[in-house]
Write a protein that holds these residues in place. Sequence first.
Motif, PDB file in Angstrom:
ATOM      1  N   ALA A  59       0.818  -1.205   0.121  1.00 19.77           N
ATOM      2  CA  ALA A  59      -0.042   0.051  -0.138  1.00 19.77           C
ATOM      3  C   ALA A  59       0.877   1.479   0.057  1.00 19.77           C
ATOM      4  O   ALA A  59       0.710   2.070  -0.708  1.00 19.77           O
ATOM      5  N   PHE A  72       4.854   4.083  -9.714  1.00 19.40           N
ATOM      6  CA  PHE A  72       4.308   5.519 -10.215  1.00 19.40           C
ATOM      7  C   PHE A  72       5.416   6.412  -9.222  1.00 19.40           C
ATOM      8  O   PHE A  72       5.631   7.524  -9.977  1.00 19.40           O
ATOM      9  N   PHE A 119       8.151   7.291 -11.693  1.00 21.76           N
ATOM     10  CA  PHE A 119       7.759   8.433 -12.666  1.00 21.76           C
ATOM     11  C   PHE A 119       7.950   9.719 -11.979  1.00 21.76           C
ATOM     12  O   PHE A 119       8.492  10.724 -12.748  1.00 21.76           O
ATOM     13  N   VAL A 125       3.708   6.453 -17.957  1.00 18.28           N
ATOM     14  CA  VAL A 125       2.566   6.678 -16.885  1.00 18.28           C
ATOM     15  C   VAL A 125       1.504   5.841 -17.754  1.00 18.28           C
ATOM     16  O   VAL A 125       0.708   5.157 -16.862  1.00 18.28           O
ATOM     17  N   ILE A 126       1.212   5.852 -18.914  1.00 19.07           N
ATOM     18  CA  ILE A 126       0.166   5.157 -19.490  1.00 19.07           C
ATOM     19  C   ILE A 126       0.397   3.656 -19.230  1.00 19.07           C
ATOM     20  O   ILE A 126      -0.600   2.936 -19.024  1.00 19.07           O
ATOM     21  N   VAL A 175       1.969   2.225 -16.854  1.00 22.14           N
ATOM     22  CA  VAL A 175       2.019   2.119 -15.700  1.00 22.14           C
ATOM     23  C   VAL A 175       0.304   1.875 -15.403  1.00 22.14           C
ATOM     24  O   VAL A 175      -0.336   1.062 -14.685  1.00 22.14           O
ATOM     25  N   GLY A 176      -0.550   2.584 -15.912  1.00 24.72           N
ATOM     26  CA  GLY A 176      -1.930   2.829 -16.037  1.00 24.72           C
ATOM     27  C   GLY A 176      -2.448   1.341 -16.335  1.00 24.72           C
ATOM     28  O   GLY A 176      -3.429   0.808 -15.781  1.00 24.72           O
ATOM     29  N   PHE A 177      -1.993   1.014 -17.486  1.00 24.67           N
ATOM     30  CA  PHE A 177      -2.479  -0.294 -18.013  1.00 24.67           C
ATOM     31  C   PHE A 177      -2.130  -1.579 -16.852  1.00 24.67           C
ATOM     32  O   PHE A 177      -2.909  -2.349 -16.699  1.00 24.67           O
ATOM     33  N   PHE A 194      -1.642  -1.205 -13.902  1.00 20.38           N
ATOM     34  CA  PHE A 194      -2.529  -1.083 -12.667  1.00 20.38           C
ATOM     35  C   PHE A 194      -3.968  -1.602 -13.015  1.00 20.38           C
ATOM     36  O   PHE A 194      -4.293  -2.100 -11.983  1.00 20.38           O
ATOM     37  N   ALA A 195      -4.268  -1.472 -14.108  1.00 20.05           N
ATOM     38  CA  ALA A 195      -5.801  -1.881 -14.552  1.00 20.05           C
ATOM     39  C   ALA A 195      -5.750  -3.323 -14.282  1.00 20.05           C
ATOM     40  O   ALA A 195      -6.656  -4.060 -13.951  1.00 20.05           O
ATOM     41  N   GLY A 247      -4.104  -3.893 -10.256  1.00 19.40           N
ATOM     42  CA  GLY A 247      -4.543  -3.319  -9.006  1.00 19.40           C
ATOM     43  C   GLY A 247      -3.633  -2.806  -7.962  1.00 19.40           C
ATOM     44  O   GLY A 247      -3.962  -2.631  -6.814  1.00 19.40           O
ATOM     45  N   LEU A 301       0.683  -0.879  -7.578  1.00 23.22           N
ATOM     46  CA  LEU A 301       1.693  -0.288  -8.236  1.00 23.22           C
ATOM     47  C   LEU A 301       3.153  -0.634  -7.460  1.00 23.22           C
ATOM     48  O   LEU A 301       4.149  -0.053  -8.148  1.00 23.22           O
TER      49      LEU A 301
END
Lengths: 164, 508
Positions: free
Chosen positions: B80, B145, B148, B191-192, B194-196, B198-199, B202, B204
């Motif tokens: 977390a 993240f 980044f 970042v994009i 990392v977003g994928f 993360f999706a 769930g 980071l």
Amino acid sequence: MLEIIAARGNYWIIIALMMTGLYITFEANNLIKRLVGLSVFQTSVFLFYITLSKVAGGTAPILMGGDIKKKAKHAGEEAGAAAGGQGEAAGAGTGLENVYSNPLPHVLILTAIVVGVSTLAVGLALVVRIREAYGTIESDEVRAIDIDVALAEEMDAPAREGAQ
Amino acid sequence: MIEAFVSFAPGWARDHAAPLAVAIPMLCSTLGVFLPNGRLAWFLSILATGASLLMALVLMGLVQNEGIVSYAMGGWEPPAGIEFRIDALNAMIILLVTAIAFLAAVFSWPTVNAEIREEKQNLFYSAYLVCVTGLVGVSSTGDAFNLFVFLEISSIATYVLVALGARRDRRALPAAFNYLVMGTLGATFYVIGVGFLFAATGTLNMNDFSQMIPQLTDSRTVQAGFAFIIVGLGLKAAMWPLHQWLPGAYNYAPSFVTTFLAATATKVALYALIRYLFTVFKPDFSFELASFGLIFMPLAAAAMLVCSFQAVFQSDVRRTLAYSSVAQVGYMLLGVSLATAAGLTAGLFHLVNHALMKGGLFMAVAGVVLTYQGTRVYDFAGLGRSAPWTMTAFAICALSLIGVPLTAGFQSKIALLAAVFANGWWWAAALIVFSSVLAVLYMGRILEAVFFQAPANPRKQRKEAPLLLLIPLWILALANIWIGIDPAPVFDLADDASAAVFTTGGAR
């Protein structure tokens, strides 16, 4: 087919914004416009993250009602549980009464916005300095001036060498 | 030696070495803004980078004794909270960055004093410390993240530092602007990606990633995330053909900034790339293996050839060295693209060696800029006679870049050749040799001007670079020879690093 496209409206907007931003960044000659394109591109990524965090039927990730007391006991687990429940009904695994959206992407994007703003600030400051140094903010004119100056120096250099 | 060092370190340093290595330069950078003049800020930056270097040494010792050092930021347990996770790979990179940062800080004063306006010098050092903060942060963090954020901290400081070259040459401004646009695009791509991830997962935390992703290799989301991350970090690492920002930025930045950037910035981005390729994703994924063979290997080969050729035809010494940097990134990527432990070791070994030789070369160029104001090849003519100490060190680093025996460059090229032959890529070995021949051409051209041509410029009656500049320069030059004669210490570090990634990678 149409439903699939319509159900992902957010993503279509994100893709459209992203491509628009990228195109402006590559194509614009005006340096300010390039920064605008960059900002649009970054903003599309912010939207992407916010879309990820949305849980169907979820409310803003602020505890309310009976959840406040429950959460006070084990506050530390919240972030992990919320992250783990991403994409499904967040209320299911966490023992909460209400369904909340995932707060984590919001926090991340808050940071990313700060980063984006500082990049934009530095970029604009650079544009001001370029305007002072070159008298223009069109990148093709800047390049033309640079090439002219470099050519003049090249012509000059052998003459200087010969003179010595 | 490092073990003894750790046993001397006080308890607080051992407990908090990882965050302190980042926090000290960060806090000192804000202090620097309030200092009345540049000289004090210079002292401050030496102290800050020196303290950071000590912390990096402690970390190195801890990693060698105990394996992985994990630090939970603010007491929030990972996954977390944000985690700083140091293994043999980061420990080596952190040590490299802080050591170069310290040497560069010591050497900086004469050139900064000459090239930066007086009232801006303390701010210049603040920006420098912010840049160091970001680079060390990228190398320490275990959170995707957070990486980044640190990447952008260092990049934004870098844009400012590059733009400050405008006092000497206004072309620094468009160069910095291009770097800003490209760098921001790269970071946003990251970042994009990392977003994928993360999706799909769930989380980071990179450690979590590495445990969850093996079950998700067929997911299109993970594969898209992989692609975005590779492009983003590749841009930051100046992977050919994403290197367009680099020659301009290196050429027009203040010479101190070039020295520091050439030795650290692309190396740190390359570390992040390696971290993703080998720890977060595993090389045995089918789509990643394909990317090694179809993307990294051809791009590395192209970088070695094209940029070496471009380097041959430059009339400016700094631009020659900048193109050669891109070519050298090609060597490291070639090692990485083998996807074997030996290949990664060779790549990392070359990474360290290249930081030492490029740092030395750019320091010598900074000395020439300081005394003669010129960086074109004909400005260098005859300098071997008027500035023998500067130019001998320059020559040592240049020979190391070419890969002459008894220098560091030779050792890492041998390691790379061995790794390449072990994979049966004989054509890659031929490429390495051919690219070295090109290096002989472009460095030989400069060395010929330095030692065998008569001085063409009357200003060249001036003398050596100042002592403050010569000492760090010679430390780097001697390090090149020392590694060339006895590669074991550094090679073992690189070997540990790649072993840490390969053997414990699964259970990390």
